[in-house]
Motif scaffolding. Sequence first.
Motif, PDB file in Angstrom:
ATOM      1  N   TYR A 289       0.851  -1.209   0.000  1.00 49.51           N
ATOM      2  CA  TYR A 289       0.000   0.000   0.000  1.00 49.51           C
ATOM      3  C   TYR A 289       0.882   1.253   0.000  1.00 49.51           C
ATOM      4  N   TYR A 290       1.881   1.257   0.862  1.00 49.18           N
ATOM      5  CA  TYR A 290       2.771   2.420   0.957  1.00 49.18           C
ATOM      6  C   TYR A 290       3.534   2.603  -0.363  1.00 49.18           C
ATOM      7  N   ALA A 291       3.935   1.494  -0.957  1.00 46.76           N
ATOM      8  CA  ALA A 291       4.662   1.572  -2.234  1.00 46.76           C
ATOM      9  C   ALA A 291       3.775   2.230  -3.292  1.00 46.76           C
ATOM     10  N   ASP A 292       2.489   1.917  -3.264  1.00 42.91           N
ATOM     11  CA  ASP A 292       1.579   2.530  -4.239  1.00 42.91           C
ATOM     12  C   ASP A 292       1.465   4.038  -3.991  1.00 42.91           C
ATOM     13  N   ILE A 293       1.378   4.426  -2.719  1.00 42.26           N
ATOM     14  CA  ILE A 293       1.290   5.865  -2.394  1.00 42.26           C
ATOM     15  C   ILE A 293       2.558   6.576  -2.873  1.00 42.26           C
ATOM     16  N   ARG A 294       3.686   5.941  -2.696  1.00 41.96           N
ATOM     17  CA  ARG A 294       4.957   6.567  -3.074  1.00 41.96           C
ATOM     18  C   ARG A 294       5.178   6.528  -4.593  1.00 41.96           C
ATOM     19  N   GLY A 295       4.416   5.707  -5.277  1.00 42.71           N
ATOM     20  CA  GLY A 295       4.484   5.678  -6.741  1.00 42.71           C
ATOM     21  C   GLY A 295       5.886   5.431  -7.272  1.00 42.71           C
TER      22      GLY A 295
END
Length: 293
Positions: free
Chosen positions: A22-28
């Motif tokens: 999830y965090y990886a997606d936010i950080r793009g």
Amino acid sequence: MSQAVVLMAYGSPDRLEDVPAYYADIRGGRPISPERLEDLVARYRRLGIEDSNPLNEITEATRAALEAELGIPVFTGMRHWQPPIANAVERALVGGADEIVGLVLAPHYSSMSIERYRAQLVDAVADRAEIRFVERWGNEPGFVDLLAERVAGTDAHVVFTAHSLPARILGEGDPYRDELLETARLVAEKAGVEEWSFSFQSESPTGEPWLGPDILDHLGALAAGGVRKVLVAPAGFVADHLEIKWDLDVEAQERAAELGLRFDRIELPNAEPAFIRVLAGLVRRAAAVPSRV
Ligand code: FEC
């Protein structure tokens, strides 16, 4: 014309083990420090989302209630988690929709917020249906009323809050801050509240300045100015999620206690019927969906 709604939200991990993805997606794709990830996992753990996440249950309850109110299919799509916005669009198209109303569960427009939801929606639709997009709704009278009812009659200083964003958006002419201040002003006026202020919350340490004042500093300034009681009214959020349950209920509450301030916050609209009616009104106006009899 067959209509469907794609109801969009930020998204929240379903369980603790989802937090890194999830965090990886936010950080793009931008780097994530191990300390930040650990800190985020710890915050979610403290909220008790080991195997299930109440935020996603609220979003589903909102979806189901909106669908019942409108009488047309409503699909949820998450900007940073499951099901993604593209998946919601596919389900709407498979169901035969040729007009899709896009509605974001965030009231105020920013190029870093609503515009990114829109981009995902437009990409996913890829000209296969007509899109009616609700761009902003922070001034919607029913929403203003809902907040005003919660702050009316308080003897505390009301602090309206919203998620911060990098301050550079102001130089780009982004209306986000102005829209938030307008909502706060309308709510205070409607509720007859005279003692109020606005602060941002939940900024991330991304190495650039974010919009302020931050709530933690703001509480200090209020205490120094003689305020003894605050009632926090999140105006830029609509559901109980990490930013409410952690950033306000834990962090800001702790800061207030250190400062000797009494700290309360209003309940978020979540899936309550009055809020569902506000959302339904927005969809009807965007799409001319007839009211059910
Ligand atoms: O409850 C949950 O699990 C998720 C709650 C959640 C909501 C939310 C809303 C907004 N955000 C907005 C902007 C940013 C920007 C960054 C950023 C980072 C995070 C992180 C988490 C997170 N946000 Fe969020 N946001 C929620 C959760 N947000 C977790 C990452 C960890 C952290 O920094 O603490 C910075 C991204 C970067 O690192 O580059 C920018 C805005 C909103 C309100 C509008 C909306 O709901 O879409 C704006 C809910």
